[in-house]
Motif scaffolding. Structure first.
Motif, PDB file in Angstrom:
ATOM      1  N   ASP A 577       0.853  -1.188   0.000  1.00 31.45           N
ATOM      2  CA  ASP A 577       0.000   0.000   0.000  1.00 31.45           C
ATOM      3  C   ASP A 577       0.887   1.235   0.000  1.00 31.45           C
ATOM      4  N   LEU A 578       0.369   2.285  -0.559  1.00 30.28           N
ATOM      5  CA  LEU A 578       1.073   3.564  -0.619  1.00 30.28           C
ATOM      6  C   LEU A 578       0.032   4.664  -0.559  1.00 30.28           C
ATOM      7  N   ALA A 579       0.255   5.620   0.319  1.00 30.83           N
ATOM      8  CA  ALA A 579      -0.705   6.708   0.481  1.00 30.83           C
ATOM      9  C   ALA A 579       0.030   8.037   0.530  1.00 30.83           C
ATOM     10  N   ALA A 580      -0.632   9.064   0.032  1.00 30.50           N
ATOM     11  CA  ALA A 580      -0.071  10.418   0.066  1.00 30.50           C
ATOM     12  C   ALA A 580      -1.158  11.380   0.511  1.00 30.50           C
ATOM     13  N   PHE A 581      -0.798  12.274   1.411  1.00 24.48           N
ATOM     14  CA  PHE A 581      -1.702  13.304   1.907  1.00 24.48           C
ATOM     15  C   PHE A 581      -0.983  14.646   1.748  1.00 24.48           C
ATOM     16  N   SER A 594       2.419  21.083   2.169  1.00 24.73           N
ATOM     17  CA  SER A 594       2.732  20.212   3.287  1.00 24.73           C
ATOM     18  C   SER A 594       1.999  18.899   3.101  1.00 24.73           C
ATOM     19  N   GLY A 595       2.546  17.847   3.697  1.00 25.48           N
ATOM     20  CA  GLY A 595       1.884  16.562   3.556  1.00 25.48           C
ATOM     21  C   GLY A 595       2.807  15.436   3.942  1.00 25.48           C
ATOM     22  N   SER A 596       2.413  14.244   3.551  1.00 29.05           N
ATOM     23  CA  SER A 596       3.200  13.067   3.894  1.00 29.05           C
ATOM     24  C   SER A 596       2.971  11.968   2.873  1.00 29.05           C
ATOM     25  N   ILE A 597       3.979  11.111   2.769  1.00 28.95           N
ATOM     26  CA  ILE A 597       3.902   9.893   1.967  1.00 28.95           C
ATOM     27  C   ILE A 597       4.086   8.730   2.926  1.00 28.95           C
ATOM     28  N   GLU A 598       3.088   7.855   2.970  1.00 31.01           N
ATOM     29  CA  GLU A 598       3.079   6.826   3.993  1.00 31.01           C
ATOM     30  C   GLU A 598       2.812   5.456   3.392  1.00 31.01           C
ATOM     31  N   SER A 599       3.299   4.440   4.091  1.00 29.12           N
ATOM     32  CA  SER A 599       3.024   3.063   3.709  1.00 29.12           C
ATOM     33  C   SER A 599       3.157   2.170   4.927  1.00 29.12           C
ATOM     34  N   LYS A 600       2.166   1.317   5.139  1.00 28.77           N
ATOM     35  CA  LYS A 600       2.270   0.331   6.208  1.00 28.77           C
ATOM     36  C   LYS A 600       3.176  -0.815   5.783  1.00 28.77           C
ATOM     37  N   GLU A 601       3.076  -1.183   4.515  1.00 23.62           N
ATOM     38  CA  GLU A 601       3.945  -2.226   3.987  1.00 23.62           C
ATOM     39  C   GLU A 601       4.148  -1.995   2.504  1.00 23.62           C
TER      40      GLU A 601
END
Length: 960
Positions: A577-581, A594-601
């Motif tokens: 998974d890949l998410a961006a806010f 401003s924001g973030s790029i996140e991934s649980k795995e």
């Protein structure tokens, strides 16, 4: 006899007297009838009857009707009107005074032929109501004819409409023939043409209209002066009955000529002619038409025109508009029925920039401009089909073979003076089942603004993707949607859009977009959900390489408002998974992002496959027009930018032969090539793509003019030789950027780095600093194939700067320091003891027996400067030996010069048993032990070690 004669005489006198009396009385009566106001109504009725019977149109005399008798009687009428039969309370024509003559004997015998018609104060009202009723005369002869004439615009069929038009035209023509053949002069004339359906108004004010009719030649000469809608107006005409005619109209600086020939008397009713029109300034024409529009330029029009039995046909039409801005519009073709606008065959072309001065080639969507347009229109006003439509922009050229039909229900002028196109209908696709249906209106056609269009989309996916594999096309299903396109806020926008897939289990799409609010306060929302359940089948249907990363889900949600842009992006593929806010502030806040790029795995194998799918889709017509690709090049043109597949340049290996004679390889990572990136599933080294110059430029603009605060958090990263997580942050403001700390966990080790740029003072330089640790030297030696069993945890820190145009350029221009340290390690060899202690001590050493040496510490402070690495305190220590190395290597010049001297620990003045020299080319270094050893001494004479010795510091530098 006398008596009888006297009697007769008396009777004769009496009779004569009576006759004279009767004559006098009759004369008085006739005079009273012709002149006295008492008999005015009688005179009016008689004259009304004469005129109505003659014209077969109702004529009403409201005022005085006087007759001046004589051989030629002169009739003078005031306040005369022709009522409108179709619009109650409206007069078709009315005049203040009219005079005409008639032969008295013809009048007495009931067959008057009026002549010498003079009119003053004439007002003609040619009106059309919103429901289509027109001012038309009341026909005296025939009820059916009258009904036909008054039924216009009430939904009658074509046949009855044609009959009405023919009958009315016949009556009006007879009336006009009467007027023309008998007229001498018209003074003070007003003609009002007011069409409430089309909105056009023409108000003619003519000071005079002079008719010169030559009866013998049946030829009429006409001259008239006045104004139309306030613009000076003049007309001259030359007409021959059943022969040639010519009319010339002048509207200010505009000239319209109409010349032709009336059809012979034994032929079909009508004429053929030629129309030529020239307007030196279009604004003058708009002024006459009472249309508002900021248009300037010249207009030329020419056409052959023919009328047969009420049907007007246009042939050889050629129209050219040369705008003062350099733009040009041209139209040519024919129209079979002008009134009904059917049988249209028009070729339209436009040039939207001055000839030879096109706009610069667009490199982004915002710079895209339409430069030329060409299309053919066929059909009628409600069914115009567009063929061979060619659009040329400053980036590409596109041709649409067929589009339509396009219908225009009504063209009218609004009360505000705008040219409106109403009840517009547009279709695309098969006529019996079109894929796109749209309906709307254009309220200002001259300025191409104030429009509102609603549409629906119902189509199979193969309509959008014509290259789909026919065997799989049905699995892609169809799409349905709706949209609204308008410029209510003053700028064109897609205010609402919805698109969904149906009848498919292969993939899904649900996209919604909306825009509301005025400019400066707009709120735009985008919500997109898409997924592919079977990527192999999906790509096979598109004729692309099959890659399995199913299932794939993509979610995008964004909102743009006055306060900025907020967005979320989610991508799920296989087990990753890949998410961006993100939040992007307005210009008033310096475009803060401003924001973030996140991934649980995140699995690198999954990411690799998703990138490969994106590359494959980039090859298809799904995302890129085929005209933007080359058959021998995997790149594509997207928004004017060349996009390459993910290919990393191969670097030259410069240390591969270092220490080759000893079978030892330096610490190097495998080269980042496309084969490695797209290899079969498995663990791969962590490689990053090299940015292109265009990427750097775009980053420049972003960092110079924006404020950035972006975090990166990947909780679990797998598939990259033990990398477990990544954490970092990018901050930029006022042209200064700071990336970091970048935290990377890799194979038990870690890197904490920070990059800085100052795009104002040193725009081409990047500064990188940080620390690293936890690296197992044994695993490093294994990864490079050294074949040496070793253990030790390497730590270090670095501070470097270099040019940032590319990774290669950065490496070749690096300047700074790097320090490496290791404590409590071991290596499966005793050669260090041999070199430092000599043969005899080595023979009885523990290290030789155990075939390994404990490494107490390693310290390597390095200086890096434009391809050169130098050091003078490179130290490796065992429990009994210290090795000190000095020298440099230069990978740019491919040179090396290093000397390593091993000595007993704490005894720097003793002989080094086996010093080693490494010289020559870096790519083929010459490693040569020095037989006989060597001694060292301090220039200041110091020869005593301190009581407390410092580990991993050259002993010779510690002497006192």
């Amino acid at each position: 006899m006398i008596t009888n004669g006297g009697t007769i005489l008396r009777w004769f006198n009496l009779l004569l007297t009576a006759f004279c009396g009767v004559a006098v009385i009759a004369t008085a009566l006739i005079w009273a009838v012709l002149q006295s106001s008492f008999f005015n109504s009688l005179r009016s009725s008689l004259i009304e009857g004469f005129l109505s019977d003659l014209l077969q149109l109702e004529v009403v005399v409201h005022g005085d009707a006087r007759v001046d008798p004589g051989l030629t009687s002169v009739f003078t009428l005031t306040d005369v009107s022709i009522p409108s039969a179709s619009i109650e309370g409206v007069k078709l024509a009315e005049l203040s005074e009219m005079s005409l003559q008639s032969d008295t004997f013809e009048l007495l015998f009931g067959a008057p032929d009026f002549s010498a018609l003079k009119v003053s104060g004439l007002t003609v009202n040619l009106l059309t109501t919103e429901d289509g009723r027109r001012t038309s005369p009341n026909v005296i002869a025939g009820e059916a004819a009258a009904k036909t004439m008054t039924s216009a615009g009430r939904g009658e069929d074509i046949a009855s409409t044609a009959a009405r038009a023919t009958e009315q035209a016949f009556r009006i023509k007879k009336f006009m023939n009467f007027i023309i053949a008998r007229s001498e002069e018209f003074i003070d004339i007003s003609v009002l043409i007011d069409n409430n359906q089309s909105g056009f108004i023409f108000d003619f004010e003519l000071s005079e209209m002079v008719f010169d009719y030559r009866k013998q030649k049946e030829r009429l000469y006409l001259t008239s002066l006045g104004t139309v809608n306030g613009v000076s107006f003049g007309v001259t005409g030359d007409y021959t009955r059943h022969g040639p005619f010519e009319t010339s109209f002048n509207f200010g600086d505009m000239i319209l000529t109409f010349a032709g020939h009336e059809n012979p008397i034994d032929a079909l009713e009508g004429y053929t002619g030629q129309i030529d029109f020239q307007a030196g300034e279009i604004a003058d024409l708009l002024n006459v038409l009472k249309l508002d529009g900021e248009i300037s330029g010249a207009l030329q029009l020419s056409s052959r025109i023919a009328e047969v039995n009420g049907v007007t046909r246009i042939q050889d039409l050629v129209t050219t508009i040369d705008f003062s801005s350099g733009k040009q519009l041209q139209a040519s073709g024919s129209i079979d029925d002008l009134e009904r606008f059917t049988g249209v065959d028009i070729q339209l072309s436009g040039r939207f920039y001055p000839e030879g001065q096109p706009p610069p080639t667009a490199t982004r969507l915002a710079d895209l401009k339409l430069t030329d347009f060409r299309a053919r229109f066929e059909g009628g006003h409600r069914a115009l089909k567009v063929e061979d439509a060619n659009f040329r922009t400053n980036a590409f050229e596109e041709t649409i073979d067929e589009f339509g039909p396009i219908g225009i229900g009504q063209l009218r002028r609004s009360t505000e003076g705008e040219l409106e196109l109403l009840d517009i209908t547009i279709q695309a696709g098969p006529r019996d089942a079109p894929f796109i249906r749209a309906k709307g209106e254009l309220r200002d056609a001259l300025e191409a603004k104030d429009f509102d269009i609603d549409g629906q989309v119902v189509a199979p996916v193969r309509f959008l993707l014509p290259d789909l594999d026919p065997a799989l096309a049905d699995q892609f299903g169809g799409i349905t949607g709706a949209f609204n396109f308008n410029d209510k806020t003053g700028m064109p926008k897609l205010s609402a859009f919805r698109l969904q897939t149906n009848n498919t289990d292969l993939w899904s799409l649900d996209a919604f977009a909306s825009s509301r609010g005025d400019p400066g306060a707009q709120h735009i929302q985008l919500d997109l959900k898409s997924g592919i359940n079977d990527t192999r089948t999906f790509l096979r249907g598109l004729g692309l390489k099959e890659i399995d990363v199913s299932p794939v889900e993509l979610n995008i949600l964004s909102e743009l408002s006055k306060s900025g842009l907020d967005g979320e992006l989610g991508l799920n593929f296989k087990a990753s998974d890949l998410a961006a806010f993100f939040t992007f502030g307005p210009a008033t806040q310096g475009h803060a992002l401003s924001g973030s790029i996140e991934s649980k795995e995140l699995k690198i194998a999954d990411l690799r496959d998703v990138v490969a799918i994106a590359v494959e889709l980039g090859k298809s017509n799904l995302l890129v027009s085929g005209k933007g690709r080359s058959a021998n090049n995997k790149s594509a043109i997207v928004d004017g930018i060349e996009v390459q597949p993910l290919v990393l340049p191969e670097k030259e290996r410069t240390l591969e032969n270092l220490l080759a004679e000893e079978g030892v390889q330096p610490l190097v990572l495998p080269e980042p090539t496309l084969e490695i990136l797209l290899a079969e599933e498995g663990t791969q080294p962590l490689v990053l793509p090299e940015p292109t110059l265009r990427d750097v430029i775009s980053v420049d603009k972003l960092l110079r003019h924006s404020k950035l605060d972006i975090g990166i958090e990947i909780s679990k990263l797998s598939g990259v030789q033990g990398v477990t997580s990544i954490s970092s942050k990018l901050i930029a403001s006022d042209g200064k950027a700071n990336f970091g700390p970048f935290k990377l966990n890799y194979g038990g080790g870690f890197v904490n780095a920070q990059a800085q740029m100052d795009l104002i003072r040193s725009p081409n330089i990047v500064f990188v600093s940080g620390s690293t640790g936890g690296w197992d030297i044994g695993k490093i030696l294994d990864s490079v194939g050294a074949g040496i069993d070793a253990y030790g945890i390497v730590d270090g820190k670095f501070s470097l700067s270099g040019r940032r145009s590319s990774i290669k350029e950065f490496i070749n221009s690096m300047d700074g320091t790097v320090t490496l340290r290791m404590m409590d390690g071991r290596v499966a060899t005793s050669l260090l003891e041999l070199a430092g202690l000599g043969v005899l001590p080595w023979l009885f050493s523990k290290e030789r027996r155990e075939r390994q040496t404990q490494i107490a510490c390693l310290s390597a402070p390095l200086k890096v400067n434009i391809g050169r690495v130098s050091f003078d305190q490179f130290v490796v220590e065992t429990k009994r030996v210290q090795v000190v190395a000095r020298g440099s290597l230069n990978w740019r010049n491919d040179t090396v010069n290093i000397r390593a001297e091993p000595r007993p620990l704490g005894k720097p003045l003793l002989r080094s048993a086996w010093p080693v020299n490494i010289t020559g080319k870096l790519s083929a270094a010459n490693i040569k032990p020095e037989i006989g050893g060597s001694f060292a001494r301090r220039s200041d004479g110091a020869d005593t070690m301190p009581e407390v010795r410092k580990p991993c510091v050259p002993d010779i530098l510690q002497l006192q």
